[in-house]
Every structure is written in C-alpha cells, then in structure tokens.
Scaffold this motif. Structure first.
Motif, short mmCIF file in Angstrom:
data_model
loop_
_atom_site.label_atom_id
_atom_site.label_comp_id
_atom_site.label_asym_id
_atom_site.label_seq_id
_atom_site.Cartn_x
_atom_site.Cartn_y
_atom_site.Cartn_z
N LEU A 59 0.81 -1.22 0.00
CA LEU A 59 0.00 0.00 0.00
C LEU A 59 0.85 1.28 0.00
CD1 LEU A 59 -2.97 0.45 -0.24
CD2 LEU A 59 -3.16 0.54 2.25
N PRO A 60 1.95 1.37 0.77
CA PRO A 60 2.78 2.58 0.66
C PRO A 60 3.34 2.79 -0.74
CG PRO A 60 3.31 1.38 2.66
CD PRO A 60 2.41 0.50 1.87
N LEU A 61 3.74 1.72 -1.41
CA LEU A 61 4.25 1.85 -2.78
C LEU A 61 3.13 2.21 -3.74
CD1 LEU A 61 6.67 0.41 -1.40
CD2 LEU A 61 7.07 -0.74 -3.57
N PHE A 62 1.92 1.74 -3.46
CA PHE A 62 0.76 2.11 -4.27
C PHE A 62 0.50 3.61 -4.17
CE2 PHE A 62 -3.73 3.07 -4.69
CZ PHE A 62 -4.06 2.45 -5.89
N VAL A 63 0.63 4.16 -2.95
CA VAL A 63 0.45 5.60 -2.76
C VAL A 63 1.45 6.37 -3.62
CG1 VAL A 63 0.65 7.50 -1.09
CG2 VAL A 63 -0.47 5.35 -0.43
N TYR A 64 2.68 5.92 -3.62
CA TYR A 64 3.73 6.58 -4.42
C TYR A 64 3.42 6.46 -5.92
CZ TYR A 64 8.27 7.17 -6.69
OH TYR A 64 9.29 7.56 -7.52
N SER A 65 3.01 5.28 -6.35
CA SER A 65 2.74 5.07 -7.78
C SER A 65 1.57 5.92 -8.27
CB SER A 65 2.45 3.58 -8.04
OG SER A 65 3.55 2.77 -7.68
N ARG A 66 0.49 5.94 -7.49
CA ARG A 66 -0.69 6.68 -7.91
C ARG A 66 -0.50 8.20 -7.78
NH1 ARG A 66 -5.53 3.98 -8.91
NH2 ARG A 66 -4.89 2.04 -9.92
N PHE A 67 0.43 8.64 -6.94
CA PHE A 67 0.70 10.06 -6.81
C PHE A 67 1.15 10.66 -8.14
CE2 PHE A 67 3.71 13.55 -5.92
CZ PHE A 67 2.85 14.42 -5.26
N GLN A 68 1.78 9.84 -8.96
CA GLN A 68 2.30 10.32 -10.24
C GLN A 68 1.21 10.41 -11.31
OE1 GLN A 68 5.63 7.82 -11.28
NE2 GLN A 68 6.49 7.92 -9.23
N THR A 69 0.08 9.73 -11.08
CA THR A 69 -0.97 9.70 -12.09
C THR A 69 -2.33 10.17 -11.58
OG1 THR A 69 -1.44 7.36 -11.57
CG2 THR A 69 0.16 7.81 -13.32
N SER A 70 -2.63 9.93 -10.32
CA SER A 70 -3.93 10.29 -9.77
C SER A 70 -3.78 10.69 -8.31
CB SER A 70 -4.91 9.10 -9.88
OG SER A 70 -6.13 9.39 -9.23
N LEU A 71 -3.81 11.99 -8.04
CA LEU A 71 -3.63 12.49 -6.68
C LEU A 71 -4.75 12.01 -5.77
CD1 LEU A 71 -2.12 14.24 -4.66
CD2 LEU A 71 -3.49 16.20 -5.44
N GLY A 72 -5.97 11.96 -6.29
CA GLY A 72 -7.11 11.53 -5.47
C GLY A 72 -6.95 10.11 -4.96
N ALA A 73 -6.56 9.20 -5.85
CA ALA A 73 -6.37 7.81 -5.45
C ALA A 73 -5.22 7.69 -4.46
CB ALA A 73 -6.10 6.94 -6.68
N SER A 74 -4.17 8.48 -4.67
CA SER A 74 -3.03 8.46 -3.75
C SER A 74 -3.44 8.93 -2.37
CB SER A 74 -1.91 9.34 -4.31
OG SER A 74 -0.80 9.35 -3.44
N VAL A 75 -4.22 10.00 -2.31
CA VAL A 75 -4.69 10.55 -1.03
C VAL A 75 -5.58 9.54 -0.33
CG1 VAL A 75 -6.18 12.30 0.00
CG2 VAL A 75 -4.46 12.95 -1.70
N ALA A 76 -6.47 8.89 -1.07
CA ALA A 76 -7.38 7.92 -0.47
C ALA A 76 -6.63 6.73 0.11
CB ALA A 76 -8.39 7.45 -1.50
#
Length: 262
Positions: free
Chosen positions: A215-232
């Motif tokens: 999940l922490p790596l998912f936050v990093y990955s999605r931050f580059q493409t979708s801020l909303g998903a990263s924040v969630a």
C-alpha cells in the motif's frame, strides 16, 4: 514560562496533526476515499501489505524475542556493540537500508548470490518485501521487549529456579507471561512500522504490481498519475496505523495501572 511552554506545545501539535488531518479531510471531501474502495489495485496492494506484514511480524517475534532476552540478561563484553547493531536500522535512511539489503541479499550479494544459485533468489520478490519490513521494524520490538524483560523482578525468576525450574521453563512460565503486555505493545508498534515501510522496500524489492507493490508503494505510484487515489490510499494507511497505535496503548495500560507510585 507556562505560557511559552503552552505555545510551543500548541505549535508542535499543529505541526504533527494538521498535515494528517488535512489528508483525511481531503479524502473525505473530494469523495476519493469512497471511489478507491472499489479499485482492484488498492485491494491487491492492501492484501499484499496484510500478508507481508503478518509474515514480518512472525519473523520479528521468533527472532527478536530471543535477541531481546540476550540483550536484557547479558552484561559482558560486546553488549554495546550488539545493541548498536540492533538499533542501527532505526537511524539509517530508508534508501541506505534498501541498498544494504540489495548488496547483501541481491543476486550479486554476499548471501544473495549463494541463495540464487540454489533457486532461492530474494531480490525483487514478495519475500524481499518481508525481509525489508523485518529489517526496519524488528528494532522497535526488540527495544520494547528488552526493556520489559530487564524490568522483571529477579526474585520471581530465582524462586522458580530454586523450585527446580529450568532456564527455559523460567522464561516460558515466569518471564514472558509477566512482560506479555509489553511484548504485545512492541509487536503492534513494529507491525505499524512494517506496514508503513517504503524506502527499503522499493530499492530491494522493487515496485511490481501484485508482487511487491504494498500500500505505501501504491500511494507513491498513484501520486504520479492520480492524486485523489493516492490521497485515499494514504488515508487508509493512516486509519490502520492509528488503530494499531490505539490498541498498543490499551495493551500497555495494565502495566501503567500496576506501576508503583512515588
């Protein structure tokens, strides 16, 4: 003096609390928290996080408890060096920890090369995630367990020995039951640290979806493409971490209640 202390304390609370509160409010207000609930990628990352941290916690308990006993009971030469080695992962930058693991357990590493030749390659695998989490989180458990075991009254253990109990029986029937709340609290804090691990994991295990993307790596990955998903996803991590810390404090409460007062 009291006013200055109150102002400083208030600023500290704002510094620690506002960023996290902002994150959670943002996830709720923009609806990203609800949207991410149905994302299969989030479910996969969460499932992998639960699996790897459970395995890491098991390794921490099995390996860390004997180590804590040695540190709590050993008074001879080499203790300071051993304590330094145990505490070192707490102060190492995550990138340094990941690089050290890669050089030791990677395919060209001192240990990893041998493991790879017998078909047990670690680097960039789910097992590497477990190793990285264990490496960074075990010191937290060992420190708590060491302090708890060292505080056990020696009279209790000596009485058991006089009655004919072996050292293993003393440990199993006297020492560990007495410090069980401390061990449980330390284990929960270590689990929370393993759950949040990022830096060592991405260097040693990579960021492979379904294999090493926790999940922490998912936050990093999605931050580059979708801020909303990263924040969630980050909010989910915050919720789990808060729950673990609350439980850890509740576990420690019996010890605080039994503590002698001056």
């Amino acid at each position: 003096m009291r006013v200055a202390a109150a102002i400083a304390a208030g600023l500290a609370v704002l510094l620690l609390g506002v960023p996290v509160l902002t994150l959670v409010v943002r996830a709720i207000v923009d609806g990203s928290l609800a949207n991410v609930a149905g994302d299969p990628a989030v479910a996969d990352a969460l499932r992998l996080s639960v699996l790897t941290t459970a395995l890491s916690l098991a390794a921490i308990l099995v390996l860390g408890t004997p180590l804590a006993v040695v540190l709590a009971r050993h008074r001879g030469r080499g203790r300071t060096t051993l304590e330094t080695l145990v505490d070192l992962p707490l102060v190492l930058p995550p990138s340094v920890a990941g690089l050290a693991l890669l050089l030791a357990f990677g395919r060209a590493g001192i240990v990893g090369g041998w493991l790879d030749r017998i078909g047990l390659g670690l680097a960039f695998s789910t097992a590497a995630v477990v190793v990285a989490q264990t490496f960074v989180a075990m010191p937290l458990y060992v420190r708590a367990a060491r302090a708890g075991i060292a505080a056990v009254p020696r009279e209790l253990e000596e009485s058991a020995r006089i009655d004919g109990a072996s050292e293993l029986e003393v440990l199993r029937r006297i020492t560990l039951p007495v410090v069980a709340p401390t061990l449980a609290g330390g284990a929960l804090v270590a689990w929370a640290r393993a759950l949040s691990e990022f830096g060592a994991t991405i260097l040693f295990a990579g960021n492979i979806s379904g294999v090493t993307r926790t999940l922490p790596l998912f936050v990093y990955s999605r931050f580059q493409t979708s801020l909303g998903a990263s924040v969630a996803a980050a909010t989910v991590l915050v919720g789990v971490a808060v729950a673990l810390l609350v439980v850890a404090r509740l576990v420690h409460r019996p010890l605080l209640a039994d503590a002698p007062t001056a």
